[in-house]
Design an enzyme around this catalytic site. Sequence first.
Site, PDB file in Angstrom:
ATOM      1  N   GLU A   1       1.725  -0.117  -4.870  1.00  0.00           N
ATOM      2  CA  GLU A   1       0.788   0.909  -5.330  1.00  0.00           C
ATOM      3  C   GLU A   1       1.531   2.242  -5.352  1.00  0.00           C
ATOM      4  O   GLU A   1       1.715   2.875  -4.313  1.00  0.00           O
ATOM      5  CB  GLU A   1      -0.410   0.991  -4.373  1.00  0.00           C
ATOM      6  N   ASP A  43     -10.135   1.731  -4.387  1.00  0.00           N
ATOM      7  CA  ASP A  43     -10.073   3.187  -4.205  1.00  0.00           C
ATOM      8  C   ASP A  43     -10.687   3.919  -5.397  1.00  0.00           C
ATOM      9  O   ASP A  43     -11.455   4.850  -5.242  1.00  0.00           O
ATOM     10  CB  ASP A  43      -8.618   3.650  -4.074  1.00  0.00           C
ATOM     11  N   ASP A  52       0.829  -1.193   0.000  1.00  0.00           N
ATOM     12  CA  ASP A  52       0.000   0.000   0.000  1.00  0.00           C
ATOM     13  C   ASP A  52       0.872   1.254   0.000  1.00  0.00           C
ATOM     14  O   ASP A  52       1.930   1.280   0.621  1.00  0.00           O
ATOM     15  CB  ASP A  52      -0.885  -0.020   1.251  1.00  0.00           C
TER      16      ASP A  52
END
Lengths: 527, 877
Positions: free
Chosen positions: B681, B764, B656
């Site tokens: 990410e 997201d 993340d």
Amino acid sequence: MDALQTQHAAAAASPAARRLRGGGAGHAAPRRVEFGRPRRGGSARDVLSVAGPGRFSVQAAGAVVQGGTKNSRDVEDVGAVRLFVGLPINSVTDGATVNSARGIEAGMRAVKLLGVDGVELQVFWSVVQPESPDKFSWTGYRAVADMARDEGLSLRVSLRIHGSPGGSVPKLPSWVGAAAAKDRDILFTDGAGGRHEDCLSFAVDELPVLAGMSPLQRYEAFFRSFVDAFDDLFESTITDVTVGLGPNGELRYPSYPPGSDVTQFIGVGEFQCYDKYMLAQLRQHAEALGNPMWGLAGPHNAPGYDESPDSSEFFRDHGSWDSPYGDFFLSWYAGKLLSHGDRVLGMASRVFGSKPVELSAKVPFMHWWHGAQSRPAEAVAGFYKSNKKNGYSPVAKVFAQHGCTMVVPGMDVCMNKQQRNTGSSPDKLLVQIKNACRRHGARIAGENASLVMTHTSSFPRIKSNIVTAELMRPTFFTYRRMGAEFFSPEHWPPFMEFVRSVVCGEWDEDDETAAAVSTYDELPQPV
Amino acid sequence: MSAVSWSIPAIPRAIPPARSGPPGEAFLVAARPRAARSRAAPRRVRLARGGVVVAHAGAAEVPVADSGEAAVVFSEKFPLRRCQTVTSSMPRRVEAEPDADGKCKIVIGCDVEGKWLLHWGVSYHGETGSEWDQPPSEIRPPGSVPIKDSAIETPLETSPNSEGHILHEVQIKFDKDTPVAAINFVLKEEGTGAWFQHKGGDFRIPLSGSLKDGDPLGAKQGIDVYPGVKPEGSNAQLKEAVPGEKGPSTKCISEFYEEYPILKSEYFEHFVSVAVTENSETDKSLVEFYTDITGDVIIHWGVCKGNTMTWEIPPEPHPPNTKIFRQKALQTLLEQKTDGTGSAVSFLLDADYSGLVFVLKLNEHTWLRNLENGFDFYIPLTRVEQFGSTQEPHRAGEHKLDDKSAQTDGLISDIRNLVVGLSSRRGQRAKNKVLQEDILQEIERLAAEAYSIFRSPTIDAIEDPVYIDDPESVKPACSGTGSGFEIVCQGFNWESHKSGKWYVELGTKAKELSSLGFTIVWSPPPTDSVSPEGYMPRDLYNLNSRYGTMAELKQLVDIFHENGVKVLGDAVLNHRCAQFQNQNGIWNIFGGRMNWDDRAVVADDPHFQGRGNKSSGDNFHAAPNIDHSQDFVRTDIKEWLRWMRKEVGYDGWRLDFARGFWGGYVKDYMEATEPYFAVGEYWDSLSYTYGEMDYNQDAHRQRIVDWINATNGTAGAFDVTTKGILHMALERSEYWRLSDEKGKPPGVLGWWPSRAVTFIENHDTGSTQGHWRFPYGMEMQGYAYILTHPGTPAVFYDHIFSHLQQDIAKLMSIRCRLKIQCRSKIKILKAEQNLYAAEINENLLMKIGAGHFEPTGPVNWIVAAEGHDYKIWEAAS
């Protein structure tokens, strides 16, 4: 100070925190990098402007620093060493583009913030004039120089007329290579006929072998073109020009095996006098001295590249080198090197004489086999003086005559790194070079032989050579060179600490008075 | 009890060190011109404590000589600070006799003013070493606050003692047969944050054991209490030491009273003002000094010419009460004012000197230096104008200049200020430290950047597509990228946590996902988290979350493994929520097995007051960002990741917010955990000009490639570039965007396909958050692109379990059948306004967009899939 101890207290007070203390030590690391005492406030140029126009800013600065408090020390021993970092050797490889430009930019900025004075850029003849003798392409190098200017860094330019073994830079301009293909003898040649593709023989320096002109004339054109292309930077950015006098940018014979990496070679090496021009000059010289038999070839009983000096007659203790023939040959061989150096430096000082730059040139640091009486490694590279005298002495004399600083690579070389069986003695060699320069009044500067690896004492060694040395302190030191390894987590942190300690000095290391200051500094801490 | 000592020692810089080496000399030159410059223009003078003094004061108080054409050249008031120390005591006593309640008590007190805290813990019998435990609750005085698991802090109560002095003390009561063997403590002054320790360690009061063997406190060896407590322990006395049996218990509780001296330094602010006036008639300058310090004050001074900054002695006559000090400087005693308000002196100097340098001397050991720089005061004797153009270093540092070199100059001048200010007072030191850390952080960041670039200067060339015909021959190319034939399924969306048993629910779909052709499933972040979705992790070793228990998670992983699907754990490494507050009430102290303190938090987010280094990436502002540059942090994270690999059985990671820290640390983590597949990410904004997305997104993908490169290729990254370009291409029918200037795919997959994880939606961008939703109704075009192209495609959960499932399944089966993998060769055939067509692996043709496209050529192309604005052909075998 206070914060440190507070933290210490907290750590001691709680076992949980104590567990982290291993990490805590790491955490404390940046704090060790103290912004201590500066070497000097403004840039060299600030000081220079105070002292009025002077060719050698460091000397000038030294004189100012000295002020009225005269002591017996030579003026040139006084200035603070300027610190440079070498840019990647292959920063520019095709004339027009800069390789890893963003990396160079970030790197320059990092070292600038760290307090380094400047960067060193290797400028290769083969890159600038790759295709024809008529055309120079400076775009790439110019872009790098502009980056240095924009960061406010000084620039030391090393002009290289020979290739760089190991680097990804072409060895010689292709048109020179073409000339060499026609006449193989303009290249250095060893006893077995092996040619050094990256190095023109010193014997052809003044012969019109390159499209109607001599190599020396070609070198001069290269240097002058450089001056024209960078004219505006001489006042602001370029502080130093280092003239490459031979292979690896050093004044020496390519005594290593052709095609090998000079930086890795630590053998005795072989004489490189077997191209027809060298041999002709040798013959002529021998005849002039009335010993024509001596001029037929080089010594027949010298050891091979990697052989021990004791393995054959020539370099053995009391061997042929110690005979009249040996002295004849070695003197001639060293003399050829010397006159090559003299020629190129003379030309360079004409070209750069009017520019406010410090002229320098590099010598090899051949510390291996130093134990042998014959100093074989130095001798085959061309450093020899009759009667077992200091082989660097004649070279230092030539340097001094041209106002040229002698760049000594190997300021990082420690005894313990070297194999003992090669009779290496970096300390003695450095003293020998310094003595030679001191006698003839040549300044010295330093470089490191290789990136300093951790767990060696090389950084302290460099520091002692460039900061605390009493006599013959270098005027500048160039740490070579930027690249992946340089910025790697293994290398960068110790390097940072090294620079900080050189730039800022350390309170407790200078002398008693400084120590007194630091004691006074230990005030009772307010609560 | 208070001993006043004047103690700001300083070395008069005019005396050159006897054997000073050249660096020292160089330094003198360096520091002075700078001082001169900052002095040159009257301006605000910063005080470390206590307000601002404005220049041009003070002159009026000086007895001004009458001179008609006097022109003020310089006038300024400098702050001074002298130090005074106050000695007081810190008594403590143990009363062994039980009081009425059968309790013994320890009293620890202190009579120095301040807000005192007792930071303490206990040790039990049989424990060795100096580990602390939290005191049992029955002996905790009211108002105690637990600090982590091992200590508590109790404020000292303030009460006037018998002699009317303020006394701070705390009482700890305990049963005399308590199992507690000793109480360990340090004292802390809250106002300044200073700690008091015993010989660099803890104070220890034994509650048991015998005193027969001598003093267990080691008082006889001298007490060395930091800071400020006098090292001689002479005052420390054992008033009473009564070893003996108390009742049936075998315990010996000694009764004693001890006092430790505490030295507290206080600063007093003073000033010295200097005014210089030029008298054109006499060609001399009048220099006037005035200070508010009473008593004998000597100015130790010299003059200098030009910019040399070399101290010289002006010719006679010298002012009255002047001595020549070692031929280097003059020492002039200031005349005390009759009204006791201070001292002053004034004298004339020849105008040909450029400046005057001085320090103040109070007595043999006390020198007062320039607070601003820690060295000499510099007074220009000539007009200020000649310095006019000199930029003021502080100002330069304050301005946020866009110009890069100017910014560098700013930093440089800050460095210089630091250098100049090195030996100044503490207040400044603290500020300097912050600045210094900033600069060091910037240097480190630059070095890291340079490192990643130099390590692989030609990224484009790294990845020439490799053609692999036989999947059997495919080795896992390198740790972190799987076999090359992977298809990832994101196994959750933003709402998944709501079921409370997501792991169980997802487990039931394992077979289906496997049969659809997925080889990897990305499972949600598993740890204890402040937010239910799991992206605000707290206790990393607690794997019970809103998605299910740790046991259910392990079961889920097992189910997927049985179905031949690898499982990625979603590792949130950038930030972590704290369990505890620090002394300022900021949540930055962590608990659980990784009980870090604020040193694990990056220093550059003011919200969390971290004491670590500056972040090596961007900051996520909702939680403390972890400082990965710390060894202990990395060691703990590696241990945790390895634990999850082993305990849970994860095969790899989805990382993340990888923008938050340097990719080099990721490399470290990947090497430590050897994941089968890892993807980071790295999501930042694409390039836009005037609101219009640029055609050339090389800078954007370069950042992602740089990150992958920093990880040494041990992790791939989501191809955010491709998603962004697809948005634009589909939404506005600008399919020409799908070919870069070199005719290659314009996203990360065009440069480094084996590390590009292509996707069109995630939790997201889509789901119920919809931060950057893929153009509605065009999802299948997106999947037709990513499922036929090189790179590793990732399909979003919401799309699989929707009406798109059949179409997606078809594309996936074509990808599997034609052995398209992350490095497959691609040739773009058309990239026009309304049409994009490409040939992949020489056996697949695809087109998206409304434009007409039909394959031609010798190969017999058969339609394999077809939908709205997309069509796929395969070569007939």
